[in-house]
Design an enzyme around this catalytic site. Structure first.
Site, short mmCIF file in Angstrom:
data_model
loop_
_atom_site.label_atom_id
_atom_site.label_comp_id
_atom_site.label_asym_id
_atom_site.label_seq_id
_atom_site.Cartn_x
_atom_site.Cartn_y
_atom_site.Cartn_z
N VAL A 1 -7.38 -0.20 -3.38
CA VAL A 1 -7.44 0.11 -4.81
C VAL A 1 -8.82 -0.32 -5.28
O VAL A 1 -9.25 -1.44 -4.98
CB VAL A 1 -6.33 -0.61 -5.60
CG1 VAL A 1 -6.48 -0.37 -7.09
CG2 VAL A 1 -4.95 -0.16 -5.12
N GLY B 1 -4.74 -4.92 -10.04
CA GLY B 1 -3.90 -5.65 -10.97
C GLY B 1 -3.14 -4.78 -11.94
O GLY B 1 -2.51 -5.28 -12.86
N GLY C 1 -1.48 -0.57 -6.27
CA GLY C 1 -1.23 -0.93 -4.88
C GLY C 1 0.26 -0.86 -4.57
O GLY C 1 0.67 -0.37 -3.51
N TYR D 1 1.86 -8.51 -0.21
CA TYR D 1 2.74 -7.97 0.82
C TYR D 1 4.04 -8.76 0.93
O TYR D 1 5.09 -8.20 1.22
CB TYR D 1 2.02 -7.95 2.17
CG TYR D 1 0.85 -6.99 2.22
CD1 TYR D 1 0.93 -5.72 1.65
CD2 TYR D 1 -0.35 -7.35 2.82
CE1 TYR D 1 -0.14 -4.85 1.68
CE2 TYR D 1 -1.43 -6.48 2.87
CZ TYR D 1 -1.32 -5.23 2.29
OH TYR D 1 -2.37 -4.37 2.33
#
Length: 149
Positions: free
Chosen positions: A87, A93, A97, A131
């Site tokens: 990104v 933010g 993503g 993740y």
């Protein structure tokens, strides 16, 4: 902010390549990018494409990329390998993503894969924490091995 998540198309390649170079700079390795736009046209949109892509578009501009390919595990079968999730810095933010990763996971499910795999640098705490939100498993037992030509 209106976000469009879609399959990458040939016309996206130049901006995909710019995102790749931006990632390499972030990872402190810009000199390691030896790929070219021309090679990406062949490899992603030629007669025998070897990678797929999903892009995030905001206001007509591609600002995010998930680039993937398929691999085969003798233990697990067909897997989708996420080569890079990028990104642009100016759009981080904002949930792009997450949308890209969700679309990549859905692509793997649609293609009857048994899972998705990728790597993350051990110093990239923001990515590791991102993740982990998806319930991922980090495997510290395996060592990356490379043979370059």
């Amino acid at each position: 902010m209106s976000v469009i998540i879609r399959k990458g198309i040939r016309e996206d390649v130049p901006v995909m390549f710019e995102l790749i170079k931006e990632l390499a700079l972030y990872e402190k390795a810009p000199e390691q990018v030896t790929n070219t736009v021309e090679q990406m046209y062949v490899d992603g949109f030629g007669d025998n494409p070897i990678f797929g892509s999903i892009v995030a578009e905001v206001a007509g501009e591609v600002v995010g990329l998930a680039l993937y390919y398929y691999r085969y595990s003798t233990w697990k079968g067909k897997r989708l390998y996420l080569e890079d999730l990028i990104v642009s810095e100016k759009m981080r933010g904002k949930g792009l993503g997450e949308k890209l990763l969700e679309a990549t996971i859905q692509q793997a499910k649609d293609d009857a894969c048994t899972g998705v795999m990728w790597q993350v640098l051990d110093w990239n705490e923001p990515a590791i924490n991102f993740y982990k939100k998806f319930g991922t498993r980090m495997d510290g037992e395996w060592i990356n091995v490379h043979l370059d030509f």
